[in-house]
Write a protein that holds these residues in place. Structure first.
Motif, PDB file in Angstrom:
ATOM      1  N   ALA A  20      37.978  29.466  21.120  1.00 43.69           N
ATOM      2  CA  ALA A  20      37.723  30.098  22.417  1.00 43.69           C
ATOM      3  C   ALA A  20      36.242  30.452  22.568  1.00 43.69           C
ATOM      4  N   THR A  21      35.597  30.830  21.460  1.00 42.41           N
ATOM      5  CA  THR A  21      34.163  31.120  21.505  1.00 42.41           C
ATOM      6  C   THR A  21      33.368  29.857  21.837  1.00 42.41           C
ATOM      7  N   LEU A  22      33.822  28.728  21.342  1.00 45.43           N
ATOM      8  CA  LEU A  22      33.133  27.469  21.640  1.00 45.43           C
ATOM      9  C   LEU A  22      33.334  27.039  23.095  1.00 45.43           C
ATOM     10  N   GLU A  23      34.524  27.268  23.634  1.00 50.47           N
ATOM     11  CA  GLU A  23      34.869  26.708  24.935  1.00 50.47           C
ATOM     12  C   GLU A  23      34.625  27.655  26.109  1.00 50.47           C
ATOM     13  N   ALA A  24      34.608  28.953  25.884  1.00 53.63           N
ATOM     14  CA  ALA A  24      34.432  29.911  26.985  1.00 53.63           C
ATOM     15  C   ALA A  24      32.964  30.012  27.390  1.00 53.63           C
ATOM     16  N   THR A  25      32.730  30.475  28.604  1.00 51.22           N
ATOM     17  CA  THR A  25      31.359  30.658  29.071  1.00 51.22           C
ATOM     18  C   THR A  25      30.888  32.095  28.885  1.00 51.22           C
ATOM     19  N   HIS A  26      31.827  33.058  28.978  1.00 52.27           N
ATOM     20  CA  HIS A  26      31.484  34.482  28.884  1.00 52.27           C
ATOM     21  C   HIS A  26      32.427  35.192  27.918  1.00 52.27           C
ATOM     22  N   ARG A  27      31.954  36.294  27.387  1.00 46.72           N
ATOM     23  CA  ARG A  27      32.802  37.197  26.625  1.00 46.72           C
ATOM     24  C   ARG A  27      33.529  38.104  27.619  1.00 46.72           C
ATOM     25  N   ILE A  28      34.569  38.799  27.147  1.00 42.50           N
ATOM     26  CA  ILE A  28      35.306  39.699  28.036  1.00 42.50           C
ATOM     27  C   ILE A  28      35.310  41.115  27.459  1.00 42.50           C
ATOM     28  N   ASN A  29      35.386  42.076  28.365  1.00 42.54           N
ATOM     29  CA  ASN A  29      35.527  43.474  27.984  1.00 42.54           C
ATOM     30  C   ASN A  29      36.986  43.754  27.668  1.00 42.54           C
ATOM     31  N   LEU A  30      37.263  44.936  27.147  1.00 46.89           N
ATOM     32  CA  LEU A  30      38.636  45.290  26.775  1.00 46.89           C
ATOM     33  C   LEU A  30      39.542  45.468  27.982  1.00 46.89           C
ATOM     34  N   ASP A  31      38.954  45.686  29.167  1.00 42.12           N
ATOM     35  CA  ASP A  31      39.768  45.808  30.377  1.00 42.12           C
ATOM     36  C   ASP A  31      40.015  44.459  31.043  1.00 42.12           C
ATOM     37  N   GLY A  32      39.481  43.386  30.452  1.00 40.81           N
ATOM     38  CA  GLY A  32      39.695  42.047  30.985  1.00 40.81           C
ATOM     39  C   GLY A  32      38.578  41.549  31.874  1.00 40.81           C
ATOM     40  N   SER A  33      37.606  42.392  32.185  1.00 41.95           N
ATOM     41  CA  SER A  33      36.496  41.962  33.046  1.00 41.95           C
ATOM     42  C   SER A  33      35.489  41.128  32.249  1.00 41.95           C
ATOM     43  N   GLU A  34      34.695  40.356  32.969  1.00 38.76           N
ATOM     44  CA  GLU A  34      33.719  39.466  32.348  1.00 38.76           C
ATOM     45  C   GLU A  34      32.538  40.270  31.806  1.00 38.76           C
ATOM     46  N   ALA A  35      32.074  39.902  30.612  1.00 44.40           N
ATOM     47  CA  ALA A  35      30.929  40.583  29.989  1.00 44.40           C
ATOM     48  C   ALA A  35      29.792  39.574  29.856  1.00 44.40           C
ATOM     49  N   GLN A  36      28.965  39.726  28.861  1.00 39.91           N
ATOM     50  CA  GLN A  36      27.784  38.880  28.676  1.00 39.91           C
ATOM     51  C   GLN A  36      28.180  37.427  28.341  1.00 39.91           C
ATOM     52  N   PRO A  37      27.292  36.462  28.647  1.00 42.88           N
ATOM     53  CA  PRO A  37      27.562  35.064  28.299  1.00 42.88           C
ATOM     54  C   PRO A  37      27.484  34.865  26.772  1.00 42.88           C
ATOM     55  N   ILE A  38      28.144  33.830  26.312  1.00 46.74           N
ATOM     56  CA  ILE A  38      28.153  33.525  24.875  1.00 46.74           C
ATOM     57  C   ILE A  38      26.869  32.783  24.533  1.00 46.74           C
ATOM     58  N   SER A  39      26.179  33.241  23.496  1.00 46.49           N
ATOM     59  CA  SER A  39      24.896  32.640  23.118  1.00 46.49           C
ATOM     60  C   SER A  39      25.120  31.368  22.288  1.00 46.49           C
ATOM     61  N   ASP A  40      24.058  30.558  22.200  1.00 42.76           N
ATOM     62  CA  ASP A  40      24.131  29.339  21.398  1.00 42.76           C
ATOM     63  C   ASP A  40      24.300  29.668  19.915  1.00 42.76           C
ATOM     64  N   ALA A  41      23.723  30.781  19.475  1.00 43.85           N
ATOM     65  CA  ALA A  41      23.874  31.194  18.073  1.00 43.85           C
ATOM     66  C   ALA A  41      25.326  31.543  17.760  1.00 43.85           C
ATOM     67  N   ASP A  42      26.017  32.195  18.709  1.00 49.67           N
ATOM     68  CA  ASP A  42      27.428  32.516  18.515  1.00 49.67           C
ATOM     69  C   ASP A  42      28.278  31.247  18.470  1.00 49.67           C
ATOM     70  N   ARG A  43      27.935  30.278  19.304  1.00 53.51           N
ATOM     71  CA  ARG A  43      28.663  29.004  19.293  1.00 53.51           C
ATOM     72  C   ARG A  43      28.442  28.264  17.969  1.00 53.51           C
ATOM     73  N   ALA A  44      27.219  28.286  17.475  1.00 54.47           N
ATOM     74  CA  ALA A  44      26.924  27.628  16.199  1.00 54.47           C
ATOM     75  C   ALA A  44      27.679  28.300  15.054  1.00 54.47           C
ATOM     76  N   TYR A  45      27.754  29.635  15.091  1.00 59.26           N
ATOM     77  CA  TYR A  45      28.489  30.360  14.059  1.00 59.26           C
ATOM     78  C   TYR A  45      29.979  30.009  14.108  1.00 59.26           C
ATOM     79  N   ALA A  46      30.548  29.961  15.315  1.00 60.90           N
ATOM     80  CA  ALA A  46      31.962  29.621  15.460  1.00 60.90           C
ATOM     81  C   ALA A  46      32.228  28.201  14.970  1.00 60.90           C
ATOM     82  N   LYS A  47      31.325  27.287  15.271  1.00 61.67           N
ATOM     83  CA  LYS A  47      31.487  25.902  14.827  1.00 61.67           C
ATOM     84  C   LYS A  47      31.433  25.803  13.305  1.00 61.67           C
TER      85      LYS A  47
END
Length: 141
Positions: free
Chosen positions: A101-128
């Motif tokens: 989901a970290t690789l495929e999503a565009t944004h992170r989500i808050n605990l209430d379900g709302s959209e938070a900050q975008p996922i960085s390339d470093a986070d995608r590399a770590y997930a991969k």
């Protein structure tokens, strides 16, 4: 001079399997010092009911820093220790489905379900890299 020595010999009882057996008291079972924590997988249902953004079936990447709110709410609402909450959160965020989901999503989500900050390339590399460690190679390799 012959002296006669008389020795009194006590007869020992004859041991048989047919005779009365001595009574043996049962030993009480040992109780563990502390009760075992449930496996973090069992805590996923409680996570899903407490936090709208946490879905154990279709996970989405959580907002950075949301772990502090999770720790506070799990202690207040569920009565969990910090150790139990961290174990459950680590289980949730360390699963391959969360990493995908970290690789495929565009944004992170808050605990209430709302959209938070975008996922960085470093986070995608770590997930991969973590996915590659799970099965020896990534999905697209």
């Amino acid at each position: 001079m012959n002296k006669t020595i008389t020795v009194e010999v006590k007869r020992r009882p004859i041991l048989t399997l047919n005779g009365p057996r001595p009574r043996v008291e049962p030993v009480p079972a040992l109780q563990p010092a502390t009760p075992k924590r449930p496996h973090p997988k069992k805590d996923m249902e409680a996570f899903a009911t407490t936090f709208v953004g946490v879905d154990p079936i279709n996970p989405m990447p959580l907002a950075i820093g949301s772990h502090t709110e999770i720790l506070a709410q799990c202690a207040a609402q569920l009565g969990w220790s910090k150790k139990r909450t961290r174990a459950a959160l680590g289980f949730y965020a360390g699963r391959p489905s969360y990493l995908w989901a970290t690789l495929e999503a565009t944004h992170r989500i808050n605990l209430d379900g709302s959209e938070a900050q975008p996922i960085s390339d470093a986070d995608r590399a770590y997930a991969k890299a973590r996915i590659a460690a799970f099965n020896g190679k990534g999905r697209d390799q």
